[in-house]
Design an enzyme around this catalytic site. Structure first.
Site, PDB file in Angstrom:
ATOM      1  N   ARG A  50      47.702  97.546  16.423  1.00 25.83           N
ATOM      2  CA  ARG A  50      47.406  98.621  15.462  1.00 25.83           C
ATOM      3  C   ARG A  50      48.679  99.027  14.714  1.00 25.83           C
ATOM      4  O   ARG A  50      48.647  99.285  13.515  1.00 25.83           O
ATOM      5  CB  ARG A  50      46.792  99.828  16.183  1.00 25.83           C
ATOM      6  CG  ARG A  50      45.334  99.609  16.558  1.00 25.83           C
ATOM      7  CD  ARG A  50      44.685 100.895  17.039  1.00 25.83           C
ATOM      8  NE  ARG A  50      45.120 101.294  18.373  1.00 25.83           N
ATOM      9  CZ  ARG A  50      44.526 100.923  19.509  1.00 25.83           C
ATOM     10  NH1 ARG A  50      43.466 100.141  19.489  1.00 25.83           N
ATOM     11  NH2 ARG A  50      44.978 101.340  20.674  1.00 25.83           N
ATOM     12  N   ASP A 109      30.692  97.075  12.413  1.00 23.93           N
ATOM     13  CA  ASP A 109      30.320  96.991  13.829  1.00 23.93           C
ATOM     14  C   ASP A 109      28.803  97.023  13.930  1.00 23.93           C
ATOM     15  O   ASP A 109      28.135  97.603  13.076  1.00 23.93           O
ATOM     16  CB  ASP A 109      30.916  98.162  14.623  1.00 23.93           C
ATOM     17  CG  ASP A 109      31.016  97.886  16.115  1.00 23.93           C
ATOM     18  OD1 ASP A 109      32.153  97.704  16.619  1.00 23.93           O
ATOM     19  OD2 ASP A 109      29.974  97.842  16.802  1.00 23.93           O
ATOM     20  N   ASP A 163      38.465  91.328  15.902  1.00 23.07           N
ATOM     21  CA  ASP A 163      38.756  91.642  17.304  1.00 23.07           C
ATOM     22  C   ASP A 163      37.450  91.776  18.084  1.00 23.07           C
ATOM     23  O   ASP A 163      37.040  92.873  18.450  1.00 23.07           O
ATOM     24  CB  ASP A 163      39.573  92.949  17.387  1.00 23.07           C
ATOM     25  CG  ASP A 163      39.934  93.310  18.824  1.00 23.07           C
ATOM     26  OD1 ASP A 163      40.074  92.383  19.646  1.00 23.07           O
ATOM     27  OD2 ASP A 163      40.076  94.513  19.123  1.00 23.07           O
ATOM     28  N   PHE A 178      34.367  94.217  14.041  1.00 24.71           N
ATOM     29  CA  PHE A 178      34.269  94.659  15.443  1.00 24.71           C
ATOM     30  C   PHE A 178      35.135  95.914  15.617  1.00 24.71           C
ATOM     31  O   PHE A 178      35.992  95.993  16.488  1.00 24.71           O
ATOM     32  CB  PHE A 178      34.722  93.570  16.416  1.00 24.71           C
ATOM     33  CG  PHE A 178      34.041  92.240  16.228  1.00 24.71           C
ATOM     34  CD1 PHE A 178      32.794  91.990  16.793  1.00 24.71           C
ATOM     35  CD2 PHE A 178      34.640  91.242  15.468  1.00 24.71           C
ATOM     36  CE1 PHE A 178      32.165  90.757  16.623  1.00 24.71           C
ATOM     37  CE2 PHE A 178      34.016  90.010  15.286  1.00 24.71           C
ATOM     38  CZ  PHE A 178      32.785  89.762  15.871  1.00 24.71           C
ATOM     39  N   CYS A 201      40.003  88.622  23.631  1.00 20.82           N
ATOM     40  CA  CYS A 201      40.243  89.275  24.918  1.00 20.82           C
ATOM     41  C   CYS A 201      39.499  88.559  26.033  1.00 20.82           C
ATOM     42  O   CYS A 201      39.209  89.148  27.070  1.00 20.82           O
ATOM     43  CB  CYS A 201      39.857  90.755  24.849  1.00 20.82           C
ATOM     44  SG  CYS A 201      38.119  91.029  24.505  1.00 20.82           S
TER      45      CYS A 201
HETATM   46  N1  SAH Z   1      38.712  96.333  17.777  1.00 17.36           N
HETATM   47  C1  SAH Z   1      38.281  97.425  18.630  1.00 17.36           C
HETATM   48  C2  SAH Z   1      37.689  96.941  19.924  1.00 17.36           C
HETATM   49  C3  SAH Z   1      36.520  96.012  19.735  1.00 17.36           C
HETATM   50  S1  SAH Z   1      35.326  96.150  21.002  1.00 17.36           S
HETATM   51  C4  SAH Z   1      39.440  98.394  18.846  1.00 17.36           C
HETATM   52  O1  SAH Z   1      40.596  98.031  18.566  1.00 17.36           O
HETATM   53  O2  SAH Z   1      39.206  99.496  19.314  1.00 17.36           O
HETATM   54  C5  SAH Z   1      34.046  95.154  20.413  1.00 17.36           C
HETATM   55  C6  SAH Z   1      33.140  95.825  19.405  1.00 17.36           C
HETATM   56  O3  SAH Z   1      32.367  94.804  18.814  1.00 17.36           O
HETATM   57  C7  SAH Z   1      32.149  96.848  19.958  1.00 17.36           C
HETATM   58  O4  SAH Z   1      32.274  98.053  19.260  1.00 17.36           O
HETATM   59  C8  SAH Z   1      30.769  96.222  19.725  1.00 17.36           C
HETATM   60  O5  SAH Z   1      29.790  97.174  19.341  1.00 17.36           O
HETATM   61  C9  SAH Z   1      31.041  95.279  18.597  1.00 17.36           C
HETATM   62  N2  SAH Z   1      30.200  94.077  18.495  1.00 17.36           N
HETATM   63  C10 SAH Z   1      29.854  93.231  19.467  1.00 17.36           C
HETATM   64  N3  SAH Z   1      29.185  92.175  18.963  1.00 17.36           N
HETATM   65  C11 SAH Z   1      29.103  92.376  17.625  1.00 17.36           C
HETATM   66  C12 SAH Z   1      28.549  91.631  16.541  1.00 17.36           C
HETATM   67  N4  SAH Z   1      27.955  90.452  16.750  1.00 17.36           N
HETATM   68  N5  SAH Z   1      28.676  92.130  15.302  1.00 17.36           N
HETATM   69  C13 SAH Z   1      29.275  93.311  15.089  1.00 17.36           C
HETATM   70  N6  SAH Z   1      29.842  94.040  16.061  1.00 17.36           N
HETATM   71  C14 SAH Z   1      29.750  93.585  17.328  1.00 17.36           C
END
Ligand code: SAH
Length: 406
Positions: free
Chosen positions: A220, A258, A310, A236, A350
């Site tokens: 970040r 998301d 991510d 994401f 991750c």
């Molecule tokens: N980048 C974030 C953490 C990501 S966690 C940070 O730094 O805080 C993963 C996220 O992806 C979750 O919020 C989940 O709702 C979302 N997610 C999972 N599969 C998805 C998809 N196919 N399309 C969109 N969002 C998705």
């Protein structure tokens, strides 16, 4: 915290497991135990002996897990008493306290095996601690552990979070539930904390992980430093951590993408918490609720100066590995197509079951196939409050690529 239950639990391991433990590997699987003197209960302190019947190590026993013993200590015998646990906690805390200033109040105090607390994670969000357990072995030990954590971390409240398999047995056997407040004042909502002077909420009672992705802090920061004047796609996004940093860094537009409306609502609140920061107030913020793969594949034409990918872990088990690698490749291909000439792609993973090498090679392969020139800027791993000291612990990796101007 003395070991509960009857007489010492004594285990002898296979030679290969003995060697691994001696070299510092913290896990002993059930099929690596050659013999043991009695049945063990969850939380028993197990004494491991080598093939010559000499002391090898101490660990926590979990009869319900294939990962039967998690090693606490290797080498000479030690007395595991309250002072020993306190010293171990202080050691982890000292490293963190030296590394964070007053403008960052959310961080990981204890990162499981890597800090000598196998299967236990302890995060703080200001004065609220979140204890997340990945083995039942800690549950019988909470009574002794909670006062220690409360006093050493000077907390107002401590919340319990449980991995799915532990949650299943916690209530019946130990009277504990996911989201219990173990000590201190009640917690009934998201908790606010600071990261680099920015305000965020963490949904400590129910949110993913312990409520926030503390492990992406360094990325970040990097994003904040490269966002000036740009349009940013945060795919994401979860609660929008990258977006708030990008906005303060001078991004003119940030798009949170998301699939979860709940996550996007949290992202909007986090942006709102920082509305007092002129750069954040000036940035145009958009939320898009959609599947990332579908959104990137459709609606062509919209490009960004910075694209962040991510995703959640794509490989929960070893057998998911190939599928995960294919998904990372597809995602990189789709993401690259949205990067403007001169712009940057940040791709993160991750998944512990996908190595850094495999992940980076997958993204590089996607770049080659795309036939668009991208220059690799850097590859990065874990932030310092999430140390990784054995192979399986290296779950987090990311790669930065800049698209050539022509
Ligand atoms: N980048 C974030 C953490 C990501 S966690 C940070 O730094 O805080 C993963 C996220 O992806 C979750 O919020 C989940 O709702 C979302 N997610 C999972 N599969 C998805 C998809 N196919 N399309 C969109 N969002 C998705």
């Amino acid at each position: 915290m003395s070991a509960p239950g009857p007489g010492r639990l004594r285990l002898h391991l296979t030679p290969a497991a003995e060697t691994a433990v001696r070299r510092g590997h913290p896990w002993v699987y059930a099929d690596r135990i050659r013999r043991q003197n009695r049945e063990g209960a969850a939380g028993d302190l197990a004494v491991l002996y080598d093939r010559h019947d000499r002391f090898l190590a101490l660990g926590l026993y979990d009869p319900g897990s294939p990962l039967r013993v998690r090693v606490l200590h290797v080498g000479e015998p030690v007395v595991v008493d309250d002072a020993w646990w306190a010293a171990r906690l202080d050691r982890a805390m000292a490293v963190r306290e030296a590394g964070f200033g007053a403008d960052t109040t959310g961080w990981r105090c204890v990162h499981g095996e890597n800090d000598g607390w196998p299967g236990l994670v302890l995060d703080r969000y200001g004065e609220v601690g979140v204890l997340k357990l990945y083995t039942e072995a800690w549950l019988p030990r909470l009574e002794a552990l909670v006062p220690l954590i409360m006093s050493r971390l000077r907390l107002r409240s401590l919340v319990l979070r449980l991995s799915r398999n532990v949650a299943v047995v916690a209530e019946g056997r130990h009277g504990r539930r996911e989201g219990d407040v173990l000590a201190g004042e009640p917690v009934d909502r998201a908790v606010e904390f600071l990261e680099d002077g920015l305000r965020f909420e963490s949904e400590v009672l129910r949110g993913q992980k312990t409520g926030f992705y503390l492990d992406q802090r360094d990325n970040r920061r990097r994003v904040g430093a490269m966002a000036a004047g740009g349009r940013v796609l945060n795919a994401f996004s979860f609660s929008g951590g990258f977006s708030v940093h990008a906005a303060r860094g001078g991004a003119v537009e940030v798009v949170d993408l998301d699939i979860s409306g709940h996550a996007l609502a949290s992202a909007r609140r986090n942006m709102g918490l920082n509305a007092g920061v002129p750069m954040v107030a000036a940035a145009r913020h958009e939320s898009v609720q959609a599947d990332v793969f579908e959104w990137l594949a459709g609606s062509p034409g919209r490009v960004f100066d910075l694209v962040i990918l991510d995703p959640p872990s794509m490989a929960r088990r070893e057998s998911d590995r190939e599928g995960a690698i294919a998904a990372y490749g597809r995602l990189a291909t789709l993401g690259m197509a949205r990067v403007r000439p001169g712009g940057v792609l940040l791709a993160a993973s991750c998944s512990a079951h996908v190595s850094a090498e495999a992940f980076h090679e997958t993204v590089r392969g996607a770049v080659l196939r795309a036939g668009v020139r991208f220059e690799e800027l850097e590859t990065v791993g874990h932030p310092f409050d999430h140390p990784a000291v054995f192979p399986e612990a290296h779950y987090l990796k990311a790669i930065y690529l800049r698209r050539a101007l022509r």
